[in-house]
Design a protein around this motif. Structure first.
Motif, PDB file in Angstrom:
ATOM      1  N   GLN A   1       0.893  -1.285   0.152  1.00 31.98           N
ATOM      2  CA  GLN A   1       0.010  -0.104  -0.027  1.00 31.98           C
ATOM      3  C   GLN A   1       0.821   1.257   0.047  1.00 31.98           C
ATOM      4  OE1 GLN A   1      -3.352  -0.237   2.667  1.00 31.98           O
ATOM      5  NE2 GLN A   1      -3.677   2.057   2.775  1.00 31.98           N
TER       6      GLN A   1
ATOM      7  N   PRO B   1      -2.289   0.090   6.738  1.00 28.99           N
ATOM      8  CA  PRO B   1      -1.262  -0.956   6.564  1.00 28.99           C
ATOM      9  C   PRO B   1      -0.466  -1.523   7.667  1.00 28.99           C
ATOM     10  CG  PRO B   1      -0.545   1.396   6.003  1.00 28.99           C
ATOM     11  CD  PRO B   1      -1.881   1.215   6.423  1.00 28.99           C
TER      12      PRO B   1
ATOM     13  N   VAL C   1      -9.184   3.753   2.779  1.00 30.82           N
ATOM     14  CA  VAL C   1      -7.960   3.022   2.567  1.00 30.82           C
ATOM     15  C   VAL C   1      -7.971   2.325   3.968  1.00 30.82           C
ATOM     16  CG1 VAL C   1      -5.559   3.706   2.775  1.00 30.82           C
ATOM     17  CG2 VAL C   1      -7.160   5.216   1.445  1.00 30.82           C
TER      18      VAL C   1
END
Length: 385
Positions: free
Chosen positions: A134, A260, A257
């Motif tokens: 990502q 991560p 999103v």
């Protein structure tokens, strides 16, 4: 002829660090400049526990169990220890770029962006890195002149970039970041347990004596706020988020999103935040730096001053042996004179022999000799040399 020597004085690096921090105990303690609320926090904790130990514990220890004051004392000491550990430690401050590094970074940015026409806004200074498949953007800090690492942010109160910045907490008088977040969480968790402990046994004391007390109301509001704060940070730890990321909505909202840094597992996230290794400080605030000082015109005093400081950078002064007449005598070269201590000592002890060698007659003044005499004289010369 007077010479000027330059000595260097050692100082701690924390004395030259930029930012708005306060250092104590020769750089071992690092806090924010605004510490008034920290003293209030310490006063509230100590004052509340003092009232509990003075007015509640004697009756409870006699009528219920003597273990109640002991457990309360252990909780109190742990809370104070975690508070000091959070407040007095480096939260993860990132060092600023040196002038040479800042100039190089500026040249790289100008070369990448090209010439911007006047009147137009230059593009944002951002670098993209890939973390767990990502793309994460690294923002440029105009104050520290660096591209901040992932999850780092600049604290406007301390005027420093902090790695894994969570928030600036005035109650502990310091930023909460990568190096002290676990201690901050343990402080809030232990303070919640201490508040519950005091609140519960205060109610027991009231029931046993059948009296009303306003101290219970104070403990109730304290319990509500502290337990709520602990629950909020437990939620953040379970998602491996920071307060700054949660407020900004970095991993939620319209863009959807995913985080991560999350392992998609509650236990793994908690173990990473609470049980991972404590990262060392990159400031080296107790390291030494050398600063130049103008020396004395007296070389003897300067050498004494440097010898006391044990400075190995001072050049040795030339001795008389290095300027002896033998250095310029015919038949000698610079490589023929060895700098050994024994040679210099022998030259200093026998000046008469050196004068005889210099004042010896030339071959023109000597009478002609036979070949055997020449052989003996050559051997004598080799022995002399």
């Amino acid at each position: 002829m007077s010479t000027v020597m330059v000595a260097k004085k050692a100082r701690r690096k924390w004395e030259n660090l930029p930012g708005k921090n306060t250092f104590c105990c020769d750089g071992r303690v690092m806090m924010a400049r605004q510490k008034g609320v920290f003293y209030l926090t310490l006063f509230l904790i100590v004052g509340t526990c003092a009232l509990f130990f003075v007015f509640e514990c004697p009756y409870l220890a006699v009528n219920l169990s003597p273990a109640i004051p002991a457990v309360g004392a252990v909780l109190f000491l742990f809370v104070v220890a975690m508070l000091f550990r959070t407040s007095f430690s480096d939260p993860g401050v990132l060092p600023r770029a040196l002038p040479e590094e800042a100039t190089f970074i500026e040249m790289e940015i100008e070369a990448a962006n090209g010439n911007v026409p006047p009147g137009q806004r230059p593009p944002p200074r951002i670098r993209n890195v890939q973390i767990n498949n990502q793309i994460v953007k690294l923002k440029y800090c105009y104050t520290c002149k660096i591209f901040r690492p992932p999850r780092a942010s600049h604290c406007s109160i301390c005027d420093n970039c902090v790695d894994r910045f969570d928030h600036h907490c005035p109650w502990v008088g310091n930023c909460v970041g990568k190096r002290n977040y676990r201690y901050f969480y343990l402080f809030t968790l232990s303070l919640s347990l201490l508040t519950i402990f005091i609140f519960a046994f205060d109610i027991v004391h009231m029931v046993m004596r059948s009296v009303d007390s306003g101290f219970v109301v104070v403990c109730f509001f304290t319990l509500w706020s502290v337990v709520g704060l602990t629950g909020f940070h437990t939620y953040l730890i379970s998602l491996n988020q920071t307060t700054n990321e949660d407020i900004k909505g970095s991993w939620s909202g319209k863009n959807r999103v995913q985080n991560p840094y999350s392992h998609r597992n509650l236990i793994k996230n908690c173990c990473e935040v609470l049980c991972g290794p404590v990262h060392p400080s990159v400031l080296d605030r107790r390291g030494l730096t050398l600063e130049g000082l103008s020396g004395s015109a007296n070389p003897t005093a300067a050498i004494k001053h440097v010898s006391k400081n044990k400075n190995p950078e001072v050049q040795p002064m030339k001795t008389k042996a290095e300027h002896s007449p033998e250095e310029h005598a015919p038949g000698f070269t610079k490589h023929d004179i060895t700098p050994s201590t024994a040679g210099i000592t022998s030259l200093e002890k026998s000046p008469a022999s050196s004068e005889k060698e210099v004042e010896s007659p030339t071959p023109k003044d000597l009478p002609p000799q036979s070949p055997s005499d020449n052989t003996n004289s050559n051997q004598d010369k080799e022995n002399t040399y």
